[in-house]
Design an enzyme around this catalytic site. Structure first.
Site, PDB file in Angstrom:
ATOM      1  N   GLU A   1       0.793  -1.362   0.055  1.00  0.00           N
ATOM      2  CA  GLU A   1      -0.041   0.167   0.042  1.00  0.00           C
ATOM      3  C   GLU A   1       0.836   1.225   0.052  1.00  0.00           C
ATOM      4  O   GLU A   1       0.824   1.986   0.804  1.00  0.00           O
ATOM      5  CB  GLU A   1      -0.936   0.218   1.267  1.00  0.00           C
ATOM      6  CG  GLU A   1      -1.722  -1.173   1.431  1.00  0.00           C
ATOM      7  CD  GLU A   1      -2.658  -1.035   2.797  1.00  0.00           C
ATOM      8  OE1 GLU A   1      -2.197  -0.397   3.623  1.00  0.00           O
ATOM      9  OE2 GLU A   1      -3.428  -1.834   2.794  1.00  0.00           O
TER      10      GLU A   1
ATOM     11  N   GLY B   1       2.325   5.059  -0.745  1.00  0.00           N
ATOM     12  CA  GLY B   1       1.369   6.338  -1.062  1.00  0.00           C
ATOM     13  C   GLY B   1       2.409   7.368  -1.366  1.00  0.00           C
ATOM     14  O   GLY B   1       2.822   7.633  -2.533  1.00  0.00           O
TER      15      GLY B   1
ATOM     16  N   ARG C   1       2.215  20.354   6.300  1.00  0.00           N
ATOM     17  CA  ARG C   1       3.502  19.414   6.660  1.00  0.00           C
ATOM     18  C   ARG C   1       4.462  20.118   7.600  1.00  0.00           C
ATOM     19  O   ARG C   1       4.699  19.674   8.834  1.00  0.00           O
ATOM     20  CB  ARG C   1       4.196  18.577   5.866  1.00  0.00           C
ATOM     21  CG  ARG C   1       3.285  17.796   4.892  1.00  0.00           C
ATOM     22  CD  ARG C   1       3.938  16.603   4.164  1.00  0.00           C
ATOM     23  NE  ARG C   1       4.601  15.625   4.889  1.00  0.00           N
ATOM     24  CZ  ARG C   1       5.748  15.486   5.348  1.00  0.00           C
ATOM     25  NH1 ARG C   1       6.508  16.370   4.868  1.00  0.00           N
ATOM     26  NH2 ARG C   1       6.138  14.605   6.167  1.00  0.00           N
TER      27      ARG C   1
ATOM     28  N   CYS D   1      -2.786  33.801   9.975  1.00  0.00           N
ATOM     29  CA  CYS D   1      -2.301  34.299  11.391  1.00  0.00           C
ATOM     30  C   CYS D   1      -2.121  33.341  12.394  1.00  0.00           C
ATOM     31  O   CYS D   1      -2.743  33.343  13.155  1.00  0.00           O
ATOM     32  CB  CYS D   1      -3.534  35.131  11.942  1.00  0.00           C
ATOM     33  SG  CYS D   1      -3.951  36.331  10.475  1.00  0.00           S
TER      34      CYS D   1
END
Ligand code: LLP
Length: 416
Positions: free
Chosen positions: A273, A275, A312, A343
């Site tokens: 799997e 990604g 991130r 902000c």
């Protein structure tokens, strides 16, 4: 192949200068390389060779339907975690029969839609989920194919928010409980057990944890089979890391080769799997410098992308390389924090980067193909960026920039 490289001082995606993408589509803008995505998938696939395998691309890493469609055309399967991801896979021409459904919190309506669509299997993560799935399936007179996600309790050296295979994590069935849970699942009338799986975390850059996890799964399969329960597949999950800065993760080829050393001779169907390792380094985020701001402590480059576009750095303290689209040779660089307009003090894309910048310059935030756009939000009422796929000399807008009208769609005033 390097998807993004300088040619004559211009940073290019394949054969297109990124400056051209920025001027045609504006900023902030995600740009992907078709070749890079396809090559990464092919690298996994050819390393897996003739063996009985299925690559189930983890849709959460980048769920744009153009990307899913490219992978579907290569014959990829998919790993989904919501009915939304399932609908994307189907719209992109993906095969439900090659789709596995992961996640700890599947709702009944999601399970029903997935079962009716004919997915390959549910990766079940709790006894409560098995019971819910069983009664839903019985209600519509179907048998639900199930693989159980086991938590192998393996420590991985990654950010704690993306480690998933430790016993204190919410994911999977604890290793020690797995056998009785298999026996229970085998007793449920509307479930058919077909596999076993794990996923130990993400951005893992060494092989050991993957090997340990696979070895633990294999020893469990022997015990499960001893109980008279037959398994068809083993799903090793995703998690292979990429190079953001100076990491040296195994290549897809080496990763598969190492896994196959443990796996060879086993007659199970192997599911992966991945990604991030497929799309991560196949994308950049383009952003324009709005202001250069100097204080007595710091130099800031205030850019038009923010934590809502690329979360991130704010969420994990992640480091992404930041490159100017045009290489400048004349003049001295300065050390900047690259910050967005949102902000929040956590709204930064990079800190302490030495760059030679002018107002109006466009920068590329690198390695942004995975967990970039798909984690974006509209915080501060900022419309979401557009996405462009470069294919050789051609640019395709695969998601247009969100409009203010779309931003407020569905909201309404109270009656006067
Ligand atoms: N399978 C399962 C069950 C997963 O939970 C994940 C990722 C994958 C496969 C794919 O893992 P990959 O090959 O991409 O490492 N937002 C974080 C990453 C979260 C990963 C969640 N699970 C980040 O930006 O680093």
């Amino acid at each position: 192949m390097q998807a993004f490289a300088y040619t004559n001082g211009q940073l290019c995606a394949e054969e297109v200068a990124l400056a051209e993408v920025a001027s045609r589509f504006g900023t902030p803008c995600y740009v992907y390389s078709r070749t890079a995505i396809e090559q990464q998938w092919q690298e996994f696939n050819s390393a897996l060779g003739q063996g009985d395998h299925l690559i189930c691309y983890a849709v959460k890493a980048n769920s744009n339907i153009a990307i899913l469609n490219l992978l579907a055309r290569l014959g990829s399967g998919f790993d989904i975690v919501s009915v939304g991801e399932l609908e994307r896979v189907l719209r992109a021409g993906g095969d439900a029969g090659k789709t596995v459904f992961s996640g700890v919190g599947k709702r009944v309506d999601e399970m029903r839609r997935a079962l009716e669509a004919g997915i390959k299997c549910f990766n079940a993560e709790s006894v409560a989920e098995l019971e819910r799935l069983n009664s839903m399936a019985r209600g519509i007179n179907r048998i639900a194919p199930v693989s159980i996600r086991v938590n192998p309790d393996i420590d991985v050296d990654t950010h704690p928010y993306i480690a998933t295979g430790l016993k204190e994590n919410k994911f999977g069935i604890p290793y020690a409980d797995a056998l009785p849970v298999y026996e229970l699942a085998a007793s449920l009338d509307s479930i058919k057990i077909i596999g076993i799986g794990c996923h130990i975390g993400s951005q893992i850059t060494v092989m050991d944890p993957f090997i340990n996890a696979l070895e633990r799964l294999l020893s469990l399969t022997a015990e499960i089979e001893n109980k008279g329960i037959t398994l068809q597949h083993i799903d090793v999950g995703g998690g292979l890391g990429i190079c953001y800065q100076d990491e040296t993760p195994p290549t897809a080829k080496d990763y598969v080769k190492e896994l196959m050393r443990i796996f060879s001779g086993k007659s199970y169907h192997l599911i992966l799997e991945p990604g991030r390792s497929i799309v991560g380094n196949a994308g950049v985020l383009l952003t324009r410098v709005e202001y250069l701001k100097q204080t007595s402590h710091k130099n800031f480059a205030v850019v038009d992308a923010a934590m809502n576009d690329q979360l991130r750095p704010a969420l994990y303290g992640a480091w992404h390389n930041i490159l100017p689209l045009t290489e400048r040779t004349a003049g001295q660089g300065r050390v900047y924090d690259i910050v967005g307009p949102v902000c929040e003090t956590s709204d930064f894309l990079g800190k302490d980067r030495k760059l030679l910048l002018h107002q109006g310059d466009v920068l590329a935030i690198c390695s942004a193909g995975a967990y970039g756009f798909c984690m974006s939000s509209t915080y501060n009422s900022r419309t979401r960026a557009c996405e462009v796929m470069v294919d050789g000399r051609t640019m395709h807008e695969i998601r247009r920039r969100e409009t203010l009208e779309e931003l407020m769609t569905g909201e309404s005033l109270l009656p006067a």
